[in-house]
Design a protein around this motif. Structure first.
Motif, PDB file in Angstrom:
ATOM      1  N   GLY A 125       4.804   0.579  -8.382  1.00  0.00           N
ATOM      2  CA  GLY A 125       3.936  -0.584  -8.238  1.00  0.00           C
ATOM      3  C   GLY A 125       2.513  -0.163  -7.958  1.00  0.00           C
ATOM      4  O   GLY A 125       2.225   1.014  -7.718  1.00  0.00           O
ATOM      5  N   THR A 126       1.627  -1.128  -7.972  1.00  0.00           N
ATOM      6  CA  THR A 126       0.218  -0.846  -7.686  1.00  0.00           C
ATOM      7  C   THR A 126      -0.153  -1.120  -6.237  1.00  0.00           C
ATOM      8  O   THR A 126      -1.184  -0.644  -5.774  1.00  0.00           O
ATOM      9  CB  THR A 126      -0.693  -1.690  -8.601  1.00  0.00           C
ATOM     10  OG1 THR A 126      -0.364  -3.076  -8.434  1.00  0.00           O
ATOM     11  CG2 THR A 126      -0.498  -1.292 -10.060  1.00  0.00           C
ATOM     12  N   ASP A 127       0.666  -1.856  -5.510  1.00  0.00           N
ATOM     13  CA  ASP A 127       0.384  -2.210  -4.122  1.00  0.00           C
ATOM     14  C   ASP A 127       1.151  -1.267  -3.195  1.00  0.00           C
ATOM     15  O   ASP A 127       2.392  -1.304  -3.148  1.00  0.00           O
ATOM     16  CB  ASP A 127       0.800  -3.649  -3.849  1.00  0.00           C
ATOM     17  CG  ASP A 127       0.396  -4.133  -2.461  1.00  0.00           C
ATOM     18  OD1 ASP A 127       0.039  -3.292  -1.607  1.00  0.00           O
ATOM     19  OD2 ASP A 127       0.453  -5.354  -2.222  1.00  0.00           O
ATOM     20  N   PRO A 128       0.464  -0.406  -2.436  1.00  0.00           N
ATOM     21  CA  PRO A 128       1.158   0.522  -1.530  1.00  0.00           C
ATOM     22  C   PRO A 128       1.982  -0.165  -0.457  1.00  0.00           C
ATOM     23  O   PRO A 128       2.863   0.466   0.131  1.00  0.00           O
ATOM     24  CB  PRO A 128       0.003   1.323  -0.905  1.00  0.00           C
ATOM     25  CG  PRO A 128      -1.150   1.163  -1.830  1.00  0.00           C
ATOM     26  CD  PRO A 128      -0.997  -0.222  -2.405  1.00  0.00           C
ATOM     27  N   ASP A 129       1.701  -1.436  -0.191  1.00  0.00           N
ATOM     28  CA  ASP A 129       2.468  -2.161   0.825  1.00  0.00           C
ATOM     29  C   ASP A 129       3.770  -2.735   0.275  1.00  0.00           C
ATOM     30  O   ASP A 129       4.576  -3.282   1.039  1.00  0.00           O
ATOM     31  CB  ASP A 129       1.627  -3.287   1.412  1.00  0.00           C
ATOM     32  CG  ASP A 129       0.468  -2.758   2.242  1.00  0.00           C
ATOM     33  OD1 ASP A 129       0.623  -1.685   2.860  1.00  0.00           O
ATOM     34  OD2 ASP A 129      -0.592  -3.422   2.263  1.00  0.00           O
ATOM     35  N   GLU A 130       3.989  -2.615  -1.052  1.00  0.00           N
ATOM     36  CA  GLU A 130       5.193  -3.187  -1.643  1.00  0.00           C
ATOM     37  C   GLU A 130       5.956  -2.213  -2.539  1.00  0.00           C
ATOM     38  O   GLU A 130       7.006  -2.567  -3.059  1.00  0.00           O
ATOM     39  CB  GLU A 130       4.828  -4.432  -2.461  1.00  0.00           C
ATOM     40  CG  GLU A 130       4.266  -5.571  -1.616  1.00  0.00           C
ATOM     41  CD  GLU A 130       4.026  -6.830  -2.426  1.00  0.00           C
ATOM     42  OE1 GLU A 130       4.218  -6.791  -3.655  1.00  0.00           O
ATOM     43  OE2 GLU A 130       3.634  -7.851  -1.828  1.00  0.00           O
ATOM     44  N   SER A 131       5.435  -1.013  -2.727  1.00  0.00           N
ATOM     45  CA  SER A 131       6.075  -0.064  -3.636  1.00  0.00           C
ATOM     46  C   SER A 131       5.909   1.351  -3.096  1.00  0.00           C
ATOM     47  O   SER A 131       5.154   1.600  -2.146  1.00  0.00           O
ATOM     48  CB  SER A 131       5.467  -0.176  -5.036  1.00  0.00           C
ATOM     49  OG  SER A 131       4.066   0.046  -5.002  1.00  0.00           O
ATOM     50  N   VAL A 132       6.614   2.303  -3.727  1.00  0.00           N
ATOM     51  CA  VAL A 132       6.634   3.682  -3.235  1.00  0.00           C
ATOM     52  C   VAL A 132       5.770   4.600  -4.081  1.00  0.00           C
ATOM     53  O   VAL A 132       5.090   5.474  -3.558  1.00  0.00           O
ATOM     54  CB  VAL A 132       8.087   4.200  -3.175  1.00  0.00           C
ATOM     55  CG1 VAL A 132       8.133   5.654  -2.689  1.00  0.00           C
ATOM     56  CG2 VAL A 132       8.934   3.309  -2.271  1.00  0.00           C
ATOM     57  N   VAL A 133       5.794   4.425  -5.412  1.00  0.00           N
ATOM     58  CA  VAL A 133       4.989   5.266  -6.298  1.00  0.00           C
ATOM     59  C   VAL A 133       4.055   4.394  -7.126  1.00  0.00           C
ATOM     60  O   VAL A 133       4.309   3.202  -7.338  1.00  0.00           O
ATOM     61  CB  VAL A 133       5.865   6.132  -7.239  1.00  0.00           C
ATOM     62  CG1 VAL A 133       6.806   7.020  -6.447  1.00  0.00           C
ATOM     63  CG2 VAL A 133       6.644   5.262  -8.233  1.00  0.00           C
ATOM     64  N   ASP A 134       2.988   5.010  -7.634  1.00  0.00           N
ATOM     65  CA  ASP A 134       2.051   4.291  -8.499  1.00  0.00           C
ATOM     66  C   ASP A 134       2.465   4.458  -9.962  1.00  0.00           C
ATOM     67  O   ASP A 134       3.471   5.120 -10.254  1.00  0.00           O
ATOM     68  CB  ASP A 134       0.619   4.766  -8.247  1.00  0.00           C
ATOM     69  CG  ASP A 134       0.382   6.229  -8.618  1.00  0.00           C
ATOM     70  OD1 ASP A 134       1.172   6.800  -9.399  1.00  0.00           O
ATOM     71  OD2 ASP A 134      -0.608   6.809  -8.120  1.00  0.00           O
ATOM     72  N   PRO A 135       1.759   3.865 -10.913  1.00  0.00           N
ATOM     73  CA  PRO A 135       2.163   3.971 -12.323  1.00  0.00           C
ATOM     74  C   PRO A 135       2.165   5.391 -12.874  1.00  0.00           C
ATOM     75  O   PRO A 135       2.776   5.645 -13.918  1.00  0.00           O
ATOM     76  CB  PRO A 135       1.131   3.091 -13.043  1.00  0.00           C
ATOM     77  CG  PRO A 135       0.728   2.075 -12.027  1.00  0.00           C
ATOM     78  CD  PRO A 135       0.702   2.832 -10.731  1.00  0.00           C
ATOM     79  N   ALA A 136       1.507   6.339 -12.177  1.00  0.00           N
ATOM     80  CA  ALA A 136       1.548   7.746 -12.582  1.00  0.00           C
ATOM     81  C   ALA A 136       2.697   8.479 -11.895  1.00  0.00           C
ATOM     82  O   ALA A 136       2.811   9.708 -12.024  1.00  0.00           O
ATOM     83  CB  ALA A 136       0.230   8.434 -12.258  1.00  0.00           C
ATOM     84  N   LEU A 137       3.550   7.733 -11.160  1.00  0.00           N
ATOM     85  CA  LEU A 137       4.737   8.240 -10.475  1.00  0.00           C
ATOM     86  C   LEU A 137       4.407   9.049  -9.227  1.00  0.00           C
ATOM     87  O   LEU A 137       5.283   9.686  -8.641  1.00  0.00           O
ATOM     88  CB  LEU A 137       5.630   9.070 -11.413  1.00  0.00           C
ATOM     89  CG  LEU A 137       6.041   8.413 -12.734  1.00  0.00           C
ATOM     90  CD1 LEU A 137       7.008   9.297 -13.485  1.00  0.00           C
ATOM     91  CD2 LEU A 137       6.650   7.043 -12.492  1.00  0.00           C
ATOM     92  N   ARG A 138       3.166   9.027  -8.792  1.00  0.00           N
ATOM     93  CA  ARG A 138       2.796   9.709  -7.558  1.00  0.00           C
ATOM     94  C   ARG A 138       3.001   8.763  -6.384  1.00  0.00           C
ATOM     95  O   ARG A 138       2.677   7.574  -6.468  1.00  0.00           O
ATOM     96  CB  ARG A 138       1.340  10.175  -7.612  1.00  0.00           C
ATOM     97  CG  ARG A 138       0.938  10.968  -6.368  1.00  0.00           C
ATOM     98  CD  ARG A 138      -0.352  11.734  -6.555  1.00  0.00           C
ATOM     99  NE  ARG A 138      -1.504  10.861  -6.742  1.00  0.00           N
ATOM    100  CZ  ARG A 138      -2.766  11.305  -6.793  1.00  0.00           C
ATOM    101  NH1 ARG A 138      -3.015  12.606  -6.692  1.00  0.00           N
ATOM    102  NH2 ARG A 138      -3.769  10.455  -6.969  1.00  0.00           N
ATOM    103  N   THR A 139       3.523   9.288  -5.288  1.00  0.00           N
ATOM    104  CA  THR A 139       3.734   8.445  -4.115  1.00  0.00           C
ATOM    105  C   THR A 139       2.384   7.970  -3.577  1.00  0.00           C
ATOM    106  O   THR A 139       1.405   8.710  -3.581  1.00  0.00           O
ATOM    107  CB  THR A 139       4.497   9.202  -3.011  1.00  0.00           C
ATOM    108  OG1 THR A 139       3.760  10.358  -2.635  1.00  0.00           O
ATOM    109  CG2 THR A 139       5.878   9.612  -3.488  1.00  0.00           C
ATOM    110  N   HIS A 140       2.364   6.737  -3.115  1.00  0.00           N
ATOM    111  CA  HIS A 140       1.126   6.185  -2.555  1.00  0.00           C
ATOM    112  C   HIS A 140       0.688   6.950  -1.305  1.00  0.00           C
ATOM    113  O   HIS A 140      -0.515   7.080  -1.053  1.00  0.00           O
ATOM    114  CB  HIS A 140       1.332   4.715  -2.171  1.00  0.00           C
ATOM    115  CG  HIS A 140       1.575   3.801  -3.329  1.00  0.00           C
ATOM    116  ND1 HIS A 140       0.645   3.591  -4.321  1.00  0.00           N
ATOM    117  CD2 HIS A 140       2.646   3.020  -3.640  1.00  0.00           C
ATOM    118  CE1 HIS A 140       1.129   2.719  -5.205  1.00  0.00           C
ATOM    119  NE2 HIS A 140       2.336   2.357  -4.806  1.00  0.00           N
ATOM    120  N   ASP A 141       1.657   7.439  -0.537  1.00  0.00           N
ATOM    121  CA  ASP A 141       1.350   7.979   0.784  1.00  0.00           C
ATOM    122  C   ASP A 141       1.110   9.485   0.805  1.00  0.00           C
ATOM    123  O   ASP A 141       0.564  10.000   1.779  1.00  0.00           O
ATOM    124  CB  ASP A 141       2.494   7.656   1.756  1.00  0.00           C
ATOM    125  CG  ASP A 141       2.728   6.165   1.903  1.00  0.00           C
ATOM    126  OD1 ASP A 141       1.915   5.374   1.386  1.00  0.00           O
ATOM    127  OD2 ASP A 141       3.732   5.781   2.532  1.00  0.00           O
TER     128      ASP A 141
END
Length: 543
Positions: free
Chosen positions: A488-504
């Protein structure tokens, strides 16, 4: 020395399992995602190390494994060594979840025993909220994955034909020609024509003709749990390519936890154990988690720290959440004519006519015409208590007239379906085992009911004696672990971004079906492969 657990492990306690110095990338898991990532990055000159929890099996043992798999004593777990404290788990949801029935820990992962069905998700699978007001949309669409799908089909060597009028758009033919329809497919075709149900070929990650140094399928019919000929793709193909390009694969090296730097924003090492009881730190610039939809969230949760008290990459609380499956629906029986059952161990015809639905409910149905309905002659001979002429008479009476129609059915992701840790039981290294909380839901129940209506109608059109129906009350999972580290694009609702990298964590990517937002009703491996190729590209650009 190596020890035998199912197939023979070809590396033992005397194997060098020390960390790799100056590694660019550490990949956790040597299944299809991890193998593709490692192969692609090693080919681009990156120094890659792969840590795999299970052993490396000797391919020379596969004929013996096939023989054991059709015997009356050994089960699938015995073939690949699953079970015991290493693979312990808890199931506490509304439905019991048989985790170990359909997974393999070892170099090659679950592709060592998968059926080999490979599909592109349909366009609607990426747009469930936009189209139906159900679940969530993916942050990427079919067109974003389309070139990676084509590349994945080439890498896996898919046999297929562009004859599916309901499938998503394609830009080129399959690498290999489709398998011809089986004899029982022709019987089903009669009923489907009468009922105006369109049928088409089923794409397979197995050779319909010799390719890539592997033979064409020779029809052993034991695709699950083992392909002795090597015609069916498994991830050892890309493990070998990765090693040829310079990667190092360390087997029997289960990762215990991931260690981060003082800031908590970057991983420093994967801490893994070896058979001698020693723990090692594998440091790297980048990390790719590719251990599947159960073990990845478990590892992130096990790696909690002061900076990440709820587990790594879990700011959203979504790690382990939205555990999603495909459900099975089916019906079968006998007809008064020959069906040549079990001559093929995989599907050659199917129908996606009931996949792209107009209304939200029922959901997607992938209709399957099963080539392995009823017992095989070998199974009957080995499990029965008759011999000689009496056995031949039993075979003539009970073999050869079985038919069955199956289906994979869509399940929507649900927050309460999750993977967490069970602190009351530990594995062979003293870590809490995964706990699975899983239930079916009304959407899936109503879709299974619709699938059963279609299946029964087909069998009735053949004047079949229907002997069994698997419906919503006795459905089971397809062992497709989806959604536990969603994209997902929202770090508060998903774990990875569209590039598959973790938000955190800035240097951690996840290549797995665990990043799926929704799972549709199609086997996930081709999408896993496409995402792995996409993820490898992003990691390479970042390094």
């Amino acid at each position: 020395m190596s020890s035998r657990v199912g197939g023979r492990a070809v590396s033992g306690a005397d194997t060098d399992r020390s960390p790799v110095s100056d590694a660019d990338v550490c990949v956790v898991g040597a299944g299809p995602a991890g193998a593709l990532v490692a192969s692609r990055l090693a080919a681009r000159g990156r120094r890659v190390v792969v840590l795999e929890a299970g052993p490396r099996f000797d391919p020379a043992d596969r004929p013996q494994q096939m023989e054991r798999s059709i015997g009356p004593v050994d089960g699938r777990g015995d073939i690949w060594g699953m079970g015991g404290d290493r693979d312990a788990y808890a199931s506490t949801g509304d439905r019991f979840y048989p985790l170990n029935a359909n997974r393999v820990k070892g170099v090659g992962g679950t592709t060592l025993h998968w059926q080999g069905m490979v599909y592109r998700l349909h366009e609607k699978d990426f747009e469930m909220d936009s189209r139906y007001g159900l679940a969530d949309d993916w942050p990427i669409g079919y067109d974003d994955l389309r070139p990676y799908y084509a590349e994945a089909e080439r890498e896996l060597g898919v046999s297929g034909a562009d004859d599916n009028p309901f499938g998503p758009p394609r830009e080129e033919p399959y690498p290999l020609p489709a398998f011809p329809p089986s004899y029982s497919d022709s019987i089903f075709a009669e009923a489907c024509e009468e009922l105006e149900i369109a049928t088409h070929s089923a794409p397979n990650a197995r050779n319909s003709e010799p390719a890539d140094g592997r033979s064409a399928c020779v029809g052993y019919g034991t695709c699950q749990p083992v392909c002795p000929s090597g015609a069916k793709y498994d991830a050892t193909v890309h493990v070998e390519r990765a090693e040829e390009a310079g990667a190092r694969v360390i087997d029997r090296a289960p990762v215990q936890r991931l260690a981060h730097d003082a800031s908590g924003e970057r991983l420093e090492a994967a801490v893994y154990a070896t058979p001698d009881g020693v723990e090692h730190r594998q440091e790297a610039d980048a990390f790719v988690l590719a251990a599947g939809g159960v073990e990845i969230p478990r590892l992130l949760l096990l790696s909690e720290s002061e900076e990440h008290p709820d587990g790594l990459a879990n700011r959203s609380g979504a790690v382990g959440r939205y555990f999603t499956e495909h459900l099975f629906a089916g019906a079968g029986g006998t007809i008064d004519r020959e069906t040549r059952q079990n001559h093929v161990g995989f599907m050659t015809s199917e129908s996606h006519q009931f996949y792209d639905h107009e209304e939200p409910v029922p959901g997607s149905i992938k209709l399957e015409f099963l080539n392995y309905a009823g017992p095989s002659p070998v199974e009957m001979a080995l499990t029965g208590d008759t011999f000689g002429d009496e056995l031949l008479a039993d075979l003539r009476e009970a073999y050869g007239n079985h038919l069955a129609v199956g289906a994979l059915v869509e399940q929507l992701p649900r927050w309460e379906n999750r993977i967490t840790l069970d602190d009351s039981r530990t594995d062979d290294h003293g870590n809490p085992v995964p706990e699975i909380r899983w239930s079916v839901g009304d959407h899936a129940r109503r879709t299974i009911e619709r699938a059963n209506e279609i299946q029964v109608a087909i069998l009735e059109a053949l004047d079949a004696e229907i002997e069994w129906v698997v419906g919503p009350d006795d459905t089971g999972p397809a062992a497709h672990h989806v959604g536990t580290t969603r994209m997902g694009t929202d770090p508060d609702e998903s774990v990875v971004d569209p590039a598959l990298r973790t938000h955190d964590l800035e240097n951690c990517w996840i290549a797995s079906s665990s990043v799926f937002v929704t799972g549709g009703a199609l086997n996930p491996t081709l999408t896993i492969a496409a995402l792995a190729l996409k993820g490898a590209e992003h990691v390479d650009e970042w390094l």
